[in-house]
Design an enzyme around this catalytic site. Structure first.
Site, PDB file in Angstrom:
ATOM      1  CE  LYS A   9      -3.962  -2.188   2.271  1.00  0.00           C
ATOM      2  NZ  LYS A   9      -4.858  -2.124   3.450  1.00  0.00           N
ATOM      3  CG  PHE A  24     -13.815   1.110   6.581  1.00  0.00           C
ATOM      4  CD1 PHE A  24     -13.281   0.602   5.400  1.00  0.00           C
ATOM      5  CD2 PHE A  24     -14.561   0.260   7.385  1.00  0.00           C
ATOM      6  CE1 PHE A  24     -13.481  -0.716   5.021  1.00  0.00           C
ATOM      7  CE2 PHE A  24     -14.768  -1.070   7.024  1.00  0.00           C
ATOM      8  CZ  PHE A  24     -14.224  -1.550   5.842  1.00  0.00           C
ATOM      9  NE  ARG A  65      -6.203 -13.315   5.530  1.00  0.00           N
ATOM     10  CZ  ARG A  65      -6.521 -12.030   5.331  1.00  0.00           C
ATOM     11  NH1 ARG A  65      -6.213 -11.434   4.196  1.00  0.00           N
ATOM     12  NH2 ARG A  65      -7.142 -11.340   6.261  1.00  0.00           N
ATOM     13  CB  THR A 107      -6.601  -5.884   9.945  1.00  0.00           C
ATOM     14  OG1 THR A 107      -6.964  -7.044   9.190  1.00  0.00           O
ATOM     15  CG2 THR A 107      -6.981  -4.638   9.171  1.00  0.00           C
ATOM     16  NE  ARG A 135      -2.054  -5.589   7.291  1.00  0.00           N
ATOM     17  CZ  ARG A 135      -3.016  -6.394   6.884  1.00  0.00           C
ATOM     18  NH1 ARG A 135      -3.393  -7.426   7.635  1.00  0.00           N
ATOM     19  NH2 ARG A 135      -3.611  -6.184   5.726  1.00  0.00           N
ATOM     20  CG  ASN A 191      -3.594  -2.307   6.906  1.00  0.00           C
ATOM     21  OD1 ASN A 191      -3.452  -1.994   5.728  1.00  0.00           O
ATOM     22  ND2 ASN A 191      -4.605  -3.055   7.326  1.00  0.00           N
ATOM     23  CG  HIS A 207      -5.392  -6.308  -0.057  1.00  0.00           C
ATOM     24  ND1 HIS A 207      -6.617  -6.317   0.573  1.00  0.00           N
ATOM     25  CD2 HIS A 207      -5.484  -7.199  -1.082  1.00  0.00           C
ATOM     26  CE1 HIS A 207      -7.414  -7.176  -0.054  1.00  0.00           C
ATOM     27  NE2 HIS A 207      -6.750  -7.716  -1.064  1.00  0.00           N
TER      28      HIS A 207
END
Length: 143
Positions: A11, A59, A87, A93, A104, A114, A117
């Site tokens: 991100k 959000f 993951r 998250t 993260r 964060n 994705h």
């Protein structure tokens, strides 16, 4: 365990921190191969379409704004149990709840910014990969 493909996005916050290589290294050290990758600047339409399942959530507008705030790196990862493995590498998250040593925990600052994705299921992986990549852009890694 079956060989799977999953979508991963680095991100804007992580791209801005210049940790793309560190994140990709973690994927590769965990046995995941990058079989497609590109850096893109998402438009509001593209980000909104990708996160359409969250359209009615409070959000959503902030998420789209964040995802269009700078370039992202979108990649397809392939490997044994790639979805679960990715993951696990990402962590929770909310980076405050993420295990030490996860992406993260190490690179994210908030639940909103964060760092990464990752697809959460085979169905979402297939849909998300097709959203960003034509089949001809995903390269099998046979060596």
């Amino acid at each position: 365990m079956a060989v799977e493909r999953t979508l991963s996005i680095i991100k804007p916050d992580a791209v801005a921190k210049n940790v793309i290589g560190e994140i990709l290294t973690r994927f590769e050290k965990a046995g995941l191969s990058v079989v497609a990758a590109k850096m893109v600047q998402l438009s509001e339409r593209e980000a909104g379409g990708f996160y359409a399942e969250h359209k009615e959530r409070p959000f959503f507008k902030d998420l789209v704004s964040f995802m269009t705030s700078g370039p992202v790196v979108v990649q397809v990862l392939e490997g044994e149990g790639a979805i679960a493995k990715n993951r696990e590498l990402m962590g929770a998250t909310d980076p405050k709840k993420a295990e030490p040593g996860t992406i993260r925990a190490d690179f994210a600052v908030s639940i909103d910014e964060n760092a990464v994705h990752g697809s959460d299921s085979e169905a979402s992986a297939a849909r998300e990969i097709a959203y960003f990549f034509a089949a001809t852009e995903v390269c099998a890694r046979i060596r």
